[in-house]
Structures are given as structure tokens and as C-alpha cells.
Motif scaffolding. Structure first.
Motif, short mmCIF file in Angstrom:
data_model
loop_
_atom_site.label_atom_id
_atom_site.label_comp_id
_atom_site.label_asym_id
_atom_site.label_seq_id
_atom_site.Cartn_x
_atom_site.Cartn_y
_atom_site.Cartn_z
N GLU A 536 -38.38 71.84 70.74
CA GLU A 536 -39.16 72.61 71.71
C GLU A 536 -40.67 72.44 71.44
N TYR A 538 -42.32 69.63 71.51
CA TYR A 538 -42.70 68.30 71.02
C TYR A 538 -41.83 67.25 71.69
N GLN A 603 -39.11 70.77 63.66
CA GLN A 603 -39.79 72.01 64.05
C GLN A 603 -40.42 72.69 62.84
N ARG A 604 -39.66 72.74 61.77
CA ARG A 604 -40.15 73.45 60.58
C ARG A 604 -41.30 72.70 59.91
N ALA A 606 -43.30 70.64 61.37
CA ALA A 606 -44.49 70.71 62.23
C ALA A 606 -45.27 72.00 61.97
N VAL A 607 -44.55 73.09 61.79
CA VAL A 607 -45.23 74.36 61.51
C VAL A 607 -45.92 74.31 60.15
N LEU A 611 -49.00 71.00 62.62
CA LEU A 611 -48.97 70.08 63.75
C LEU A 611 -48.70 70.91 65.01
N PRO A 612 -49.68 71.10 65.86
CA PRO A 612 -49.47 71.95 67.03
C PRO A 612 -48.56 71.29 68.05
N PRO A 613 -47.95 72.07 68.90
CA PRO A 613 -47.12 71.49 69.98
C PRO A 613 -47.94 70.53 70.83
N VAL A 616 -50.65 71.95 73.22
CA VAL A 616 -51.85 72.43 72.53
C VAL A 616 -52.63 71.24 71.98
#
Lengths: 634, 247
Positions: A536, A538, A603-604, A606-607, A611-613, A616
Motif C-alpha cells: 500500500e 508503493y 512496508q516495514r 520503508a517505515v 522512505l515515504p510513500p 508523498v
């Protein structure tokens, strides 16, 4: 005349003596006699002194002295080898992953023992919670050692090692209470810990316990690296031991040079990312019923491994508690040390070769009949179905084996294997860990190569690679055609300097345009398939893989290796994830068990890596571009 | 009888005159011997009275010869010999003292080095307080530092931090709850640096003032720019109504 002559002689002698001896008495004759006495005494002492000097010279330079010289030569110098403290290992943010702590070796100096019972009692009391010494027999063992008579060769006996600070404090407290103790009974010994000695030393410690243990490895009791980084960088971490000659002559004593500890290592690993990935893997293995699992997270731009783990992890502080893992035939670090047939994830390389060689374009179509024969054997799709007309994106989306065999046949074995060698398939990745296997890729010239191998190799069967080698190859797709060398060591520090390691790119097997094209094709295939791997926020590219497991009698009928390799964001890849679940039982398919793991990991990570979506990130990117165009400095 | 008396010596010396110092010395030496003989014959007169006698007899002849005779008095010769020996002994004693002092200090330092060497690798006694306990070798301090660093790492371990954070009511960050802000000039976190890079640091240092480094063209262009700015400022100020000028 005689008398007169004698008298005259005496007078002359007296006069002569009076001239020679300045201090003569008034009575010349008596003074002369006294002078002779003095002379005799002086001669006696001179003779004695001369004799002493002669004896000194005889002992010093004679045969007698040779015995003494030989005896002292063996005692005057002592050789000792110093081992510097082992270097530390940090993650990229400076968190200590492997260090050293102070422990003690407790021993008995038999020359000074007064009361063996006291020593045995105190040691048994202090060490009652220490593994290895928590035995009733330990008291008697110490008592027996402390009761020995000292000899010239054995007067120092170790009774406990790796004693902690708390345990030593307890020993000291008990020892202090005996300092002024008196005899309880006349025929008994006063309690005393005299003869009990200790000395500090360092013990390897891993503060994060099993975190990244697959990468770190561990050392043995003597501090020698056994696995992982501890083995691969043992020389750097251990430092240079040096031997020093000590003289018992205090005038020959020299200041001991500073013992430089071993070099420190900074990893590319980030502790938080590693912990999150290990947590996800543990759950994935548990939920899928897999026998083992592996996840690797890498930056496809530079090859830095952000996290790497496999489900076989141990606490390196207690490695001796895991003999089943240490003595296992399976490598301790699966993604690095274990080869396997990757299956369909290999298809991205075949497609990349076909696109880059101009054999096909993304829009090229073919009619999938669900079957193709090559080298006398028939190849089917994974579901034994026919998929009709498909373009190249459809080939990847539906993971069609027949399509890949068709592409390999069109390219021909020479072109196909040239590309595979350019992707370094069948070679080591050059990763900075010890014991990497080469993998296996047959060549056309090999005696055991058959035409059918071209077909099976095209969809990832009949080749053996490690997940790291696959990531190194596929990094070319995510990095504009240039492969990167995976590595876990960012820098090392030794001698007061820090050296950041520079890794030469292994090569560029495909063009940048080809890399971007196939990345886009894979992103589309995931989106059209509504894959479980989608993340979600990306846009990601990736490919599932489900490979049968070879056995001695052929492929296993039901067990599979489920894999997924993906990277993103697709327009600017910064995270690449490889998932491999071994023999999952909940479902054999990589798209079912491995793809969701990729999504969660991406996802994890990236957080955790800020690394922003995509929305963004592109918004920021556009804003920065506008600022740059307008020339306004924010 | 055949030895000359002091007076005879003095007379003989006077007859020979003051022709040369060597001759005078020989006379003085002979007079010293005769004085010795006279002293013995007189049954042990004190050297003081003897000297006075010599002084009296010499005073009648020459003061120089009296002094020479006095200088060659036996007790003076003896004192000179004894003094020389004693001086030599004193010098030797001083040298020996220095040597002993230096050797003792060297040996003491050597023993101290040996002590620390043994202390580094050797054992400590449990029961006896170490008199040198307050002085710890660097190597042992390094061991302590390593131990403390490991202890700190244990206290800051991720497992412990997470548990503590959960106890305080924190929870893992959810991707959907993140608000991203664009911070101009933001520098992402860099890898830890344990030591400086080995590359040499190049620094440009000049002691020449800028005024001495400007060329003629620089000076002309700078002057031109200054003049243009002044003119423009004058023009702008001349065209601006007085009421619009803010204080």
C-alpha cells in the motif's frame, strides 16, 4: 766492630726507614719494628683482598662461572605472547552487536594456600549459580586441587573461569570476612582464602542476543571466530598478537608497548530493520508451516544489506547450547551459504536476456499451448494449462514455463548462457562473508549438459544459486542494468583510522533501458494479477517462484521452495527483498506464502528507513524541482 | 757532621744566590731533610718552634727562602699526600653515589614495570588489599572500558528498549499514521564514525589579504560598481516623494 757495625747498620737502617716511612715514632728502632708489623698486617689484608679478587675473576670467567651463566640464562628472560582485545562489531547506526565484557579467571596459588577447606567452601558458594560449576562435586574438586603440594612446575591451578563481576564480588566479600578470623579450635586451621587469586580477561558478548546471529556468527571459548563475520574477519577483529621477552633484571626492564585491540567493524545492517525482518520471518515460517525460511533486504543501488536472516538463529552467547544447529549439515547462514533451485524467480533473468538481446520486445506475443518439447523431454506450465496468446508481460504475470523455454530456444544456448554468466550465475557473489558456495550452472561444453537443460534452466530448474547470488544478479534489473556486490561490512576502524569499503560493481549484464523495461513489466504484472505482494502506497516490481525440490530419485512430488523477489519503488528502487520459505505446508505456492511476506517486509522497512510513500515522495520531488527551476532558495 | 745545618744551607743558598728556581728548590729540599734530622736530634721539638727557628734564621737571609722551607715542611707534604688520597676517595665516593642513586632509581622503576607487567598478565590476590590498587595499568582500564561498553549495550538493547517503551505506553509506528514533512536542507542519518578517515585533510591557508590579490581589472570593476550603485541610489532617492519615505 761487629757490634759497632751492627749498630751502625741499625742506625743507617733507621735513618733509611725514617726517610721512607714518614710517620715514625721518636724511638726509631721500636718504630721500625712497629712499621714491619703494620706492613705485615697490610700485606696480609692485601693478600686476602687479592685472593678475593682472583676468586671473583675465576668464578666470573672460569669454568665454574660457565655453570652459573648457563643456569641464569634460562631464567633471566621470560617469553610471553600478548593477545589484544577483540574488536567490536556495530550496526550502521552505532549499536553494539558484538563486544567484550570483563570476566575473571579464578585460580589457586598453591604456595600460599593456608586453608583448602575455606577455598573450596567459598568457591562452591559463589559459583553455585554458574553453569558448569553448579554441581555438588565442585566443592570436592576445588578441595582436592587446593590440597595439593606445590611443585616447581605446577603451583597455579585454575578452579573457575569466566567468573562474572558479581560472583567475584561475592568471593571478595567472603574473603574479607576471613581476614581477621581466628582458629575455632586449637587443632583446626584458621579460615583463610590465602592463595586464591584471580585475573581479569575479556569474554565475547552479544548484547542483542540472537539478533543478526546468522550474520555475526560467534567465537569459541578462546575467542577464535567460528562462523559468520567472526570467522570471515577473524584476523581483523582478533588483532595482532605479539610476543615479548621480559628480563628478570630490573635494569633491563622496558616499558611494554600499548596493546592495540583488534579492529572494529561497522555493518550495513540496521538493528531495527534486522529485528523487524526477523520477527516477520519467524511468523511467516510459523504460519506457513515451512521447515525453514530466509529473508534478505538489500539496497539495490549500492549492495548494502540492510537485513539478512534465516529461521535458524541462536543466541551466540550460549552457542554451546545449540549443538543440533552447530553440527547441522545446513549452513548457519542460509541466504548466503545454501544453494537451491530458485524456480520461477529465475524467469526475470531469462526475460531480461531475451529483451536485452532483442529476441523479443514487451509487446511480442506467442501462443501458449501449455506444452513444449526440448531435448526429448516435455515441459508443462505450472498448472499444466494452456494460456493462449500472451505477450511478454503475460508470460511473467502467469509465470509460464513454456514461454520461458520458447524464449531460451529463440536465443539459443550460446546467447542464453552468455547472459547467465554475465549475471554471475554459477559463481560466487563475492560477498564479504566466509564460505560462500559457487552455485551451479551447466555450460554447453559440459559433458553433462543436454539440450533439455536449456529448457529447464530457463525457468530456474537445474541451476543452483544462493538467495544472495540471485539478488546480486537481479540487482541489475533494479539498478539500471548494473549489478551490485552485496556486502554487510560498511567500514572498519583500526589503528585510529576508519576505512570505508568501496565495492567495484561486478558488471552490467543488460542495458539500462532493458532494466527499466522489465521493472515496469513486473510492476504491471503484479498490479494486473492483484498480487499479495502489492504494498500500500508503493509501486513495486517482483516475481514469485515455486520450485520443486530435487531428491536423489528426481523431484519431490509435493514439497516446494516458495520464493519471492521484489524491489521498489519501481521508478526509483531503494529496497530489494528476497523471501524464501523452505517446504511450506500451508500452500506450496510462492504467490500464496512468500508474496505476502515480501509486502509486509517492504512496508516495514520503508517505515524504518524513512522512505515515504510514492505519492508523498513524488510530491516532494516535484516541489524540489519547482524550487530548483524558480531559483528560489527555501 | 757532613750534613749542612740550616744556617749552613741558608749560607750556601745565599752564596749561590737567586740564580734559578730549580737550584733554590734543591736547596729547599735539602734544608727540609736537614730540618728533619735536626728535629730528630733535638729529641722531638715541636715543628712550630722549629719553623720559628727557621723563620728567624731565614729572616736574616731572605723571606722567599723562608717560605720555601715552610712549604716543604714534612707535615705539609704528608697532609698533601693524605689530602690528595682523600680527595680522590671523595671524588670516587661522589661518583659512586651518583651511580648508585641512578642505578637504584632505574632498578626501582624497572621493578615497577615488572610489577605492572605481572599485574597485567598475572593474578591478583583475593585476600590482600592491593597497595597499588589505585594505580591501574592502561590495559586493565581498557578491559574495564570494554566491559562497561558491553554493559551499556545490554542496557540499550533493542529488546530492552522495546519492552520499556511498551511499559510506558508506546506502540510500534503504523505506516498509515506517519505524516511526512519536507524539511529543506534535511540531511539523512549517516553511518557512525568511529575514527577519522585516512584521507589527508587538505586545507588552503593564505596570509595574503584580499586587497593584495585583486587585479587592476578587479579594482576598476569594483570602483565602477560602487559608483553605479551610488548614482542609482541618488536617482531613486531624488524621485521618491518625501511623504512616502519611512523613517
Amino acid at each position: 766492630m761487629r757490634r759497632s757495625g751492627s749498630r751502625r747498620f741499625s742506625t743507617q737502617t733507621l735513618e733509611a726507614a725514617s726517610r721512607i716511612l714518614p710517620f715514625t715514632g721518636h724511638d726509631g728502632e721500636s718504630s721500625l719494628r712497629a712499621s714491619w708489623r703494620y706492613g705485615l698486617v697490610a700485606l696480609f689484608f692485601i693478600g686476602v683482598g687479592f685472593g678475593i679478587v682472583l676468586q671473583i675473576l675465576r668464578i666470573q670467567f672460569g669454568e665454574v662461572g660457565q655453570v652459573f651463566r648457563e643456569e641464569i640464562s634460562s631464567l633471566e628472560t621470560v617469553y610471553h605472547t600478548f593477545y589484544p582485545g577483540r574488536g567490536d562489531i556495530y550496526d550502521k547506526n552505532g549499536n553494539l552487536l558484538a563486544g567484550s565484557r570483563q570476566v575473571y579467571e579464578v585460580a589457586i596459588d598453591l604456595y600460599y594456600v593456608r586453608n583448602p577447606q575455606t577455598i573450596a567452601t567459598v568457591m562452591a558458594t559463589a559459583m553455585k549459580s554458574h553453569i558448569g560449576y553448579d554441581r555438588p562435586e565442585y566443592y570436592f574438586e576445588v578441595l582436592a586441587k587446593a590440597s595439593q603440594n606445590p611443585t616447581a612446575t605446577a603451583n597455579y591451578i585454575v578452579v573457575a573461569d569466566y567468573v562474572t563481576e558479581d560472583e567475584l564480588s561475592l568471593i571478595k566479600e567472603l574473603g574479607a570476612s576471613f581476614l581477621y578470623a581466628t582458629k575455632a579450635k586449637p587443632n583446626e586451621l584458621a579460615p583463610s582464602l590465602a592463595g586464591l587469586v584471580f585475573r581479569p580477561r575479556l569474554q565475547r558478548i552479544y548484547p542483542e542476543k540472537d539478533l543478526a546471529s546468522n550474520i555475526l556468527g560467534f567465537t569459541d571459548w578462546d575467542g577464535n571466530g567460528l562462523y559468520g563475520l567472526e570467522l570471515a574477519y577473524n584476523n581483523l577483529l582478533a588483532g595482532q598478537p605479539f610476543m615479548r621477552v621480559f628480563s628478570i633484571d630490573p635494569l633491563a626492564a622496558d616499558q611494554m608497548p600499548k596493546i592495540e585491540k583488534g579492529g572494529d567493524i561497522i555493518l550495513t545492517i540496521q538493528r531495527e530493520v534486522q529485528a523487524a525482518v526477523e520477527d516477520i520471518l519467524d511468523r511467516a515460517v510459523r504460519d506457513s508451516g515451512a521447515s525453514a525460511g530466509t529473508i534478505v533486504v538489500m539496497n539495490p543501488k549500492n549492495g548494502e544489506i540492510l537485513a539478512m536472516t534465516s529461521s535458524r538463529r541462536i543466541d551466540p552467547n550460549r552457542y554451546y547450547d545449540f549443538p543440533e544447529i552447530i553440527n547441522s549439515q545446513l549452513p548457519f547462514n542460509m541466504p548466503f551459504g545454501q544453494t537451491y533451485e530458485p524456480g520461477s524467480v529465475f524467469k526475470v533473468l531469462t526475460m531480461a536476456a531475451a529483451l536485452d538481446s532483442g529476441t523479443v520486445t514487451p509487446e511480442s506475443t506467442y501462443i501458449d499451448t501449455g506444452y513444449i518439447e526440448i531435448g526429448g523431454i516435455g515441459i508443462y506450465n505450472w498448472n499444466y494449462g494452456a494460456w493462449g496468446e500472451q505477450n511478454m508481460t503475460g508470460c511473467l504475470q502467469h509465470s509460464l514455463n513454456v514461454c520461458m523455454v520458447t524464449l531460451a530456444m529463440k536465443m539459443g544456448p550460446t546467447v542464453f548462457y552468455n547472459y547467465m554468466r554475465a549475471f554471475s550465475i554459477g559463481r560466487t557473489s563475492g560477498m564479504d562473508l566466509a564460505g560462500e558456495p559457487r552455485g551451479r550452472l551447466k555450460n554447453v561444453d559440459d559433458k553433462d549438459w543436454f539440450e533439455s537443460d536449456l529448457g529447464t534452466n530457463s525457468f530456474g530448474q537445474g541451476v543452483a544459486v544462493t538467495p544472495i547470488q540471485m539478488m546480486a544478479a537481479i540487482s541489475a534489473l533494479a539498478n539500471d542494468g548494473q549489478m551490485v556486490q552485496p556486502h554487510v561490512v560498511y567500514a572498519y576502524a583500526t589503528g585510529g583510522r576508519q576505512y570505508t569499503l568501496q565495492h567495484t560493481p561486478p558488471g552490467s549484464p543488460i542495458k539500462a533501458e532493458t532494466a527499466r523495461t522489465i521493472t515496469e513489466m513486473l510492476a504491471q504484472s503484479l498490479e494486473e494479477e492483484a498480487s499479495n505482494s502489492l504494498v500500500e502506497g508503493y509501486r513495486v516490481s517482483g516475481k514469485t517462484g515455486t520450485a520443486q525440490i530435487p531428491t536423489a530419485t528426481g523431484y519431490h512430488p509435493s514439497l516446494t521452495n516458495a520464493s519471492f523477489v521484489g524491489w521498489g519503488p519501481s521508478d526509483d528502487p531503494q529496497i530489494m527483498v528476497y523471501v524464501w520459505l523452505q517446504e511450506p505446508t500451508s500452500s506450496p505456492w510462492g504467490s500464496v506464502v512468500a508474496a505476502p511476506v515480501f509486502s509486509e517486509v517492504f512496508q516495514r522497512v520503508a517505515v524504518l528507513t524513512n522512505l515515504p510513500p510514492d505519492a508523498v515522495r513524488l510530491q516532494f520531488k516535484n516541489a524540489a524541482a519547482r524550487v530548483e527551476l524558480s531559483g528560489v532558495t527555501p | 757532621m757532613n750534613r749542612p745545618t740550616n744556617n749552613a744551607v741558608n749560607v750556601a743558598a745565599r752564596k749561590s744566590g737567586m740564580a734559578g728556581l730549580e737550584h733554590t728548590n734543591q736547596i729547599g729540599e735539602r734544608s727540609s731533610r736537614s730540618q728533619n734530622s735536626t728535629t730528630q736530634r733535638n729529641g722531638g721539638n715541636s715543628s712550630r718552634s722549629h719553623t720559628r727557628g727557621m723563620a728567624r734564621s731565614s729572616a736574616a737571609t731572605s723571606p722567599v727562602r723562608v717560605r720555601l722551607a715552610d712549604d716543604r715542611a714534612p707535615w705539609r707534604v704528608q697532609m698533601q699526600v693524605a689530602g690528595s688520597i682523600l680527595l680522590g676517595l671523595v671524588v670516587m665516593a661522589v661518583v659512586a653515589l651518583f651511580y648508585l642513586n641512578v642505578s637504584a632509581k632505574t632498578a626501582a622503576l624497572g621493578r615497577q614495570i615488572q610489577f605492572y607487567t605481572v599485574r597485567l598478565d598475572g593474578p591478583h590476590r583475593v585476600t590482600v588489599d592491593d597497595p597499588e590498587g589505585t594505580i591501574i595499568p592502561i590495559e586493565e582500564i581498557d578491559i574495564q572500558i570494554a566491559g562497561l561498553r558491553a554493559r551499556l549495550a545490554e542496557l540499550n538493547s533493542l529488546e530492552r528498549i522495546e519492552r520499556r517503551a511498551q511499559e510506558m505506553g508506546f506502540k510500534p509506528l503504523d505506516a498509515n499514521s506517519i505524516v511526512y514533512l519536507r524539511v529543506p536542507g534535511y540531511q539523512p542519518r549517516k553511518a557512525i564514525r568511529l575514527a577519522p578517515e585516512p584521507a589527508p585533510q587538505v586545507a588552503t591557508i593564505t596570509n595574503v589579504l584580499p586587497a593584495y590579490r585583486s587585479t587592476l581589472i578587479d579594482a576598476v570593476s569594483q570602483g565602477w560598481s560602487s559608483m553605479v550603485n551610488k548614482v542609482m541610489a541618488a536617482v531613486i532617492s531624488a524621485g521618491t516623494p518625501a511623504e512616502q519615505v519611512q523613517p
